[in-house]
Design a protein around this motif. Structure first.
Motif, PDB file in Angstrom:
ATOM      1  N   ILE A  83       6.441  -4.064   2.612  1.00  0.00           N
ATOM      2  CA  ILE A  83       7.665  -2.950   1.894  1.00  0.00           C
ATOM      3  C   ILE A  83       7.797  -1.500   2.945  1.00  0.00           C
ATOM      4  O   ILE A  83       6.540  -0.699   3.802  1.00  0.00           O
ATOM      5  CB  ILE A  83       6.674  -2.857   0.668  1.00  0.00           C
ATOM      6  N   ASP A  84       8.070  -0.979   2.658  1.00  0.00           N
ATOM      7  CA  ASP A  84       8.333   0.673   3.004  1.00  0.00           C
ATOM      8  C   ASP A  84       8.525   1.720   2.326  1.00  0.00           C
ATOM      9  O   ASP A  84       8.351   2.903   2.401  1.00  0.00           O
ATOM     10  CB  ASP A  84      10.355   0.252   3.349  1.00  0.00           C
ATOM     11  N   LEU A  85       8.111   1.462   0.428  1.00  0.00           N
ATOM     12  CA  LEU A  85       8.087   2.253  -0.221  1.00  0.00           C
ATOM     13  C   LEU A  85       7.911   2.114  -1.580  1.00  0.00           C
ATOM     14  O   LEU A  85       8.629   0.450  -1.911  1.00  0.00           O
ATOM     15  CB  LEU A  85       9.414   2.770  -0.361  1.00  0.00           C
ATOM     16  N   ILE A  86       6.854   2.047  -1.738  1.00  0.00           N
ATOM     17  CA  ILE A  86       6.220   1.843  -3.953  1.00  0.00           C
ATOM     18  C   ILE A  86       7.107   3.376  -4.432  1.00  0.00           C
ATOM     19  O   ILE A  86       6.997   4.087  -4.226  1.00  0.00           O
ATOM     20  CB  ILE A  86       4.956   2.477  -3.371  1.00  0.00           C
ATOM     21  N   SER A  87       7.582   2.070  -5.681  1.00  0.00           N
ATOM     22  CA  SER A  87       8.197   3.012  -6.220  1.00  0.00           C
ATOM     23  C   SER A  87       7.653   2.054  -7.913  1.00  0.00           C
ATOM     24  O   SER A  87       8.337   1.777  -7.661  1.00  0.00           O
ATOM     25  CB  SER A  87       9.554   3.120  -6.795  1.00  0.00           C
ATOM     26  N   ALA A  88       6.559   3.102  -8.412  1.00  0.00           N
ATOM     27  CA  ALA A  88       5.348   2.040  -9.607  1.00  0.00           C
ATOM     28  C   ALA A  88       4.908   3.630 -10.334  1.00  0.00           C
ATOM     29  O   ALA A  88       5.067   4.659 -10.015  1.00  0.00           O
ATOM     30  CB  ALA A  88       4.942   1.405  -9.209  1.00  0.00           C
ATOM     31  N   GLY A  89       4.295   2.910 -11.250  1.00  0.00           N
ATOM     32  CA  GLY A  89       4.276   4.266 -12.172  1.00  0.00           C
ATOM     33  C   GLY A  89       2.733   4.803 -11.144  1.00  0.00           C
ATOM     34  O   GLY A  89       1.406   4.587 -11.973  1.00  0.00           O
ATOM     35  N   MET A  90       2.526   4.907 -10.223  1.00  0.00           N
ATOM     36  CA  MET A  90       1.529   4.936  -9.273  1.00  0.00           C
ATOM     37  C   MET A  90       1.020   6.767  -9.013  1.00  0.00           C
ATOM     38  O   MET A  90       1.938   7.311  -8.878  1.00  0.00           O
ATOM     39  CB  MET A  90       1.509   4.548  -8.171  1.00  0.00           C
ATOM     40  N   PHE A  91       0.441   7.048  -9.087  1.00  0.00           N
ATOM     41  CA  PHE A  91      -0.743   8.247  -9.339  1.00  0.00           C
ATOM     42  C   PHE A  91      -0.912   8.689  -8.339  1.00  0.00           C
ATOM     43  O   PHE A  91      -1.564   7.660  -7.059  1.00  0.00           O
ATOM     44  CB  PHE A  91      -2.164   9.273  -9.692  1.00  0.00           C
ATOM     45  N   ALA A  92      -0.274  10.131  -7.548  1.00  0.00           N
ATOM     46  CA  ALA A  92      -0.726  10.432  -6.274  1.00  0.00           C
ATOM     47  C   ALA A  92      -2.234  11.030  -6.071  1.00  0.00           C
ATOM     48  O   ALA A  92      -2.152  11.888  -6.383  1.00  0.00           O
ATOM     49  CB  ALA A  92       0.776  11.486  -6.061  1.00  0.00           C
ATOM     50  N   THR A  93      -3.309  10.217  -5.701  1.00  0.00           N
ATOM     51  CA  THR A  93      -4.263  10.871  -5.503  1.00  0.00           C
ATOM     52  C   THR A  93      -5.190  10.928  -4.385  1.00  0.00           C
ATOM     53  O   THR A  93      -4.214  10.697  -3.550  1.00  0.00           O
ATOM     54  CB  THR A  93      -5.264   9.463  -6.503  1.00  0.00           C
ATOM     55  N   ASP A  94      -5.677  12.260  -4.884  1.00  0.00           N
ATOM     56  CA  ASP A  94      -6.565  12.335  -2.539  1.00  0.00           C
ATOM     57  C   ASP A  94      -7.077  11.086  -2.395  1.00  0.00           C
ATOM     58  O   ASP A  94      -6.995  10.860  -0.784  1.00  0.00           O
ATOM     59  CB  ASP A  94      -7.878  13.296  -3.042  1.00  0.00           C
ATOM     60  N   THR A  95      -7.703   9.844  -2.967  1.00  0.00           N
ATOM     61  CA  THR A  95      -7.945   9.258  -2.264  1.00  0.00           C
ATOM     62  C   THR A  95      -6.758   8.327  -1.573  1.00  0.00           C
ATOM     63  O   THR A  95      -6.917   7.571  -0.102  1.00  0.00           O
ATOM     64  CB  THR A  95      -9.215   7.849  -2.782  1.00  0.00           C
TER      65      THR A  95
END
Length: 245
Positions: A83-95
């Motif tokens: 895939i090229d892109l993730i578009s979901a309820g995903m948090f942008a975390t440091d990990t």
């Protein structure tokens, strides 16, 4: 020397590259209502993050191709080029930032605690010490719960529906997950047999963002430019409001 075949081959190759450039494959999940889910009538991916990705693709002059993927498999799919892109309820975390790049934030929320409908307790985290609780594999909530070390077990599940089933049946004491997702599902389907603990204080509040492979900085720039324009026009707020967010 006849240059026409070479010119034709070059034109065809350029056309193929252009067609490829105009498509973007977006990873979404089926269990993230109202962020991403499958519409039962059309059997097509829908939700706030699906609409957002479609709007971003349109702004880029591209056509989105949605790939239904388990939440825990989204980042591996991005890393391997599926895939090229993730578009979901995903948090942008440091990990997660160590392995993928995130767009500018598009939405913020915290975790929620849910118990069986007949359980009238108003719990906080420490009240559940020694209990078995559940969380979705690959989420920040699962990591946070395990790090606390106060539970007899933190069971990991592929989907929130599975956690809700086990909470309802008394197999685990409580479940944790994305507050807007759980709130939406409980409101739409009381037969799930679970309820939100209203006074629960979330462990953290995170920013939802789209994810891009680290080797595609140009794509990230285009995504951020589209998000900025949608924030200015009010379109971003309208997309989330459509799904009660």
């Amino acid at each position: 020397m006849n240059l026409f075949p070479l010119a034709l081959a070059g034109a065809l190759a350029f056309g193929a590259m252009t067609a490829q450039a105009q498509e973007v494959t977006v990873g979404v999940t089926t269990t993230g209502v109202p962020f991403t889910f499958v519409d039962t009538a059309s059997q097509q991916p829908t939700g706030a993050m699906v609409d957002l990705a479609a709007a971003i693709a349109e702004d880029m002059g591209a056509t989105p191709e949605f790939a239904l993927t388990q939440f825990s498999a989204l980042i591996p799919a991005l890393q391997t080029g599926k895939i090229d892109l993730i578009s979901a309820g995903m948090f942008a975390t440091d990990t997660r930032r160590e392995v993928v790049d995130f767009s500018d934030p598009v939405y913020s929320y915290g975790d929620a605690l849910f118990v069986a409908s007949e359980d009238a307790g108003e719990y906080q985290i420490d009240d559940l010490a020694g209990e078995v609780v559940g969380a979705q594999i690959g989420t920040t909530f699962a990591d946070q719960l395990q790090a606390k070390g106060i539970f007899s077990e933190v069971k990991l599940y592929d989907s929130l529906v599975d956690i809700m089933r086990d909470v309802k049946l008394g197999r685990i004491k409580a479940g944790f997950g994305d507050k807007p997702i759980i709130a939406y599902q409980v409101a739409q389907n009381p037969a799930l047999g679970v309820r939100l603990v209203e006074d629960y204080e979330p462990m953290s509040v995170g920013n939802v963002a789209l994810a891009v492979s680290k080797d595609k900085p140009e794509l990230l720039s285009e995504v951020n430019a589209a998000i900025a324009a949608m924030k200015d026009s009010g379109e971003l707020a309208e997309i989330f409001a459509k799904y009660g967010l």
